[in-house]
Design a protein around this motif. Structure first.
Motif, PDB file in Angstrom:
ATOM      1  N   ASP A  69      22.905   8.185  12.667  1.00 16.72           N
ATOM      2  CA  ASP A  69      23.735   8.897  13.648  1.00 16.72           C
ATOM      3  C   ASP A  69      24.446  10.080  12.996  1.00 16.72           C
ATOM      4  N   ALA A  70      24.990   9.852  11.792  1.00 19.29           N
ATOM      5  CA  ALA A  70      25.689  10.932  11.090  1.00 19.29           C
ATOM      6  C   ALA A  70      24.714  12.016  10.639  1.00 19.29           C
ATOM      7  N   TRP A  71      23.504  11.606  10.295  1.00 23.68           N
ATOM      8  CA  TRP A  71      22.476  12.548   9.844  1.00 23.68           C
ATOM      9  C   TRP A  71      21.954  13.385  11.010  1.00 23.68           C
ATOM     10  N   GLY A  72      22.014  12.808  12.202  1.00 22.08           N
ATOM     11  CA  GLY A  72      21.496  13.492  13.382  1.00 22.08           C
ATOM     12  C   GLY A  72      20.041  13.181  13.633  1.00 22.08           C
ATOM     13  N   GLY A  73      19.613  12.024  13.194  1.00 22.10           N
ATOM     14  CA  GLY A  73      18.219  11.606  13.339  1.00 22.10           C
ATOM     15  C   GLY A  73      17.856  10.684  12.202  1.00 22.10           C
ATOM     16  N   THR A  74      16.581  10.345  12.105  1.00 23.65           N
ATOM     17  CA  THR A  74      16.141   9.459  11.031  1.00 23.65           C
ATOM     18  C   THR A  74      16.138  10.207   9.705  1.00 23.65           C
ATOM     19  N   PRO A  75      16.872   9.718   8.696  1.00 19.88           N
ATOM     20  CA  PRO A  75      16.883  10.390   7.396  1.00 19.88           C
ATOM     21  C   PRO A  75      15.500  10.338   6.749  1.00 19.88           C
ATOM     22  N   PRO A  76      15.243  11.215   5.791  1.00 19.90           N
ATOM     23  CA  PRO A  76      13.977  11.122   5.063  1.00 19.90           C
ATOM     24  C   PRO A  76      13.907   9.772   4.359  1.00 19.90           C
ATOM     25  N   PRO A  77      12.730   9.174   4.270  1.00 15.35           N
ATOM     26  CA  PRO A  77      12.639   7.846   3.654  1.00 15.35           C
ATOM     27  C   PRO A  77      12.918   7.886   2.161  1.00 15.35           C
ATOM     28  N   ARG A  78      13.512   6.826   1.671  1.00 17.00           N
ATOM     29  CA  ARG A  78      13.604   6.660   0.227  1.00 17.00           C
ATOM     30  C   ARG A  78      12.187   6.446  -0.300  1.00 17.00           C
ATOM     31  N   PRO A  79      11.955   6.678  -1.575  1.00 15.53           N
ATOM     32  CA  PRO A  79      10.633   6.380  -2.139  1.00 15.53           C
ATOM     33  C   PRO A  79      10.257   4.926  -1.876  1.00 15.53           C
TER      34      PRO A  79
ATOM     35  N   CYS B 268      24.459   6.148  -2.457  1.00  9.86           N
ATOM     36  CA  CYS B 268      25.310   4.976  -2.229  1.00  9.86           C
ATOM     37  C   CYS B 268      25.235   4.475  -0.791  1.00  9.86           C
ATOM     38  N   LEU B 269      24.612   5.261   0.087  1.00 14.91           N
ATOM     39  CA  LEU B 269      24.498   4.885   1.493  1.00 14.91           C
ATOM     40  C   LEU B 269      23.258   4.029   1.736  1.00 14.91           C
ATOM     41  N   ARG B 270      23.332   3.210   2.766  1.00 15.99           N
ATOM     42  CA  ARG B 270      22.153   2.478   3.232  1.00 15.99           C
ATOM     43  C   ARG B 270      21.490   3.346   4.301  1.00 15.99           C
ATOM     44  N   TRP B 271      20.458   4.051   3.903  1.00 19.42           N
ATOM     45  CA  TRP B 271      19.861   5.070   4.762  1.00 19.42           C
ATOM     46  C   TRP B 271      19.302   4.487   6.051  1.00 19.42           C
ATOM     47  N   SER B 272      18.936   3.221   6.042  1.00 17.76           N
ATOM     48  CA  SER B 272      18.321   2.609   7.220  1.00 17.76           C
ATOM     49  C   SER B 272      19.349   2.138   8.246  1.00 17.76           C
ATOM     50  N   TRP B 273      20.639   2.249   7.923  1.00 19.26           N
ATOM     51  CA  TRP B 273      21.679   1.832   8.869  1.00 19.26           C
ATOM     52  C   TRP B 273      21.821   2.878   9.975  1.00 19.26           C
ATOM     53  N   LYS B 274      22.066   2.423  11.188  1.00 21.82           N
ATOM     54  CA  LYS B 274      22.234   3.327  12.324  1.00 21.82           C
ATOM     55  C   LYS B 274      23.410   4.275  12.103  1.00 21.82           C
ATOM     56  N   THR B 275      24.450   3.789  11.419  1.00 24.75           N
ATOM     57  CA  THR B 275      25.607   4.634  11.127  1.00 24.75           C
ATOM     58  C   THR B 275      25.186   5.886  10.368  1.00 24.75           C
ATOM     59  N   VAL B 276      24.254   5.732   9.440  1.00 27.83           N
ATOM     60  CA  VAL B 276      23.790   6.868   8.645  1.00 27.83           C
ATOM     61  C   VAL B 276      22.888   7.777   9.476  1.00 27.83           C
TER      62      VAL B 276
END
Length: 211
Positions: A193-203, A183-191
């Motif tokens: 920052d919470a992840w602690g880095g760049t999240p793994p890419p969606r397919p 449900c999150l927009r993984w490309s948002w800086k908010t995500v």
């Protein structure tokens, strides 16, 4: 016939982006109903008007967080979404609430994409009742989608916007798995920052950081 198009959820970090195209024969009737920019109405009034306006000609396009993450940028994506919303609408004068800092450019791009003649203005949702009506349907649709997610997940997601303390708390919970929640927009800086880095890419995602 006047057709207005507006969106809700552009800056949200949780849930969909919703675009609505709304067709009106009588702007006077909309004004008599109390239609105005959705941001200027109480939730109760928006819900009341939603039930009435939903019986009138309109089309809603719901864009998932995944599609947002897979897009190159929001401006181009919203051109596509506005054109999709207009695809099954009757003929009429089309007014768009401009999503681009350059309203004329936004109108040209949507016109080109939809093969229709569109006009765009900033704050069209405040100045044109048909756009106000579209804004109400879009906002209520989006808000209800986030509320449904909250119920299904058993967590208060708040409004879904990064400035909302409840949303900030929810985002921290929703990145604790192997991947951020869908449900999150993984490309948002908010995500990120919470992840602690760049999240793994969606397919097939075009990974970048926004907002």
């Amino acid at each position: 016939m006047k057709i207005g198009v507006d969106e809700a959820g552009r800056g949200s970090v949780i849930g969909p982006l919703v675009v609505c195209a709304f067709a009106s024969i009588s702007q006077t009737h909309l004004k008599e109903l109390g239609v105005k920019d959705s941001k200027d109405l109480s939730k109760k009034k928006r819900d009341e008007l939603f039930d009435i306006l939903s019986e009138m000609p309109h089309n809603v396009v719901i864009c998932s967080p995944e599609r947002i993450d897979n897009s190159l940028n929001l401006n181009d994506l919203e051109v596509d979404l506005f054109a999709e919303a207009l695809a099954i609408m009757p003929e009429g004068e089309i007014m768009l609430d401009a999503c681009d800092v350059n309203a004329d450019r936004f109108a040209r791009n949507v016109s080109s994409k939809s093969n229709l003649n569109c006009i765009a203005e900033h704050k069209a949702d405040e100045n044109h009742p048909e756009v106000s009506a579209a804004s109400i349907i879009a906002k209520v649709t989006r808000d209800r989608a986030v509320e449904q997610l909250s119920e299904e997940m058993g967590i208060d997601l708040g409004s879904g916007y990064p400035s909302d303390p409840k949303t900030k708390t929810a985002v921290k919970e929703l990145v604790k798995g192997e991947r951020p929640h869908e449900c999150l927009r993984w490309s948002w800086k908010t995500v990120s920052d919470a992840w602690g880095g760049t999240p793994p890419p969606r397919p097939n995602a075009l990974q970048r950081t926004l907002f």
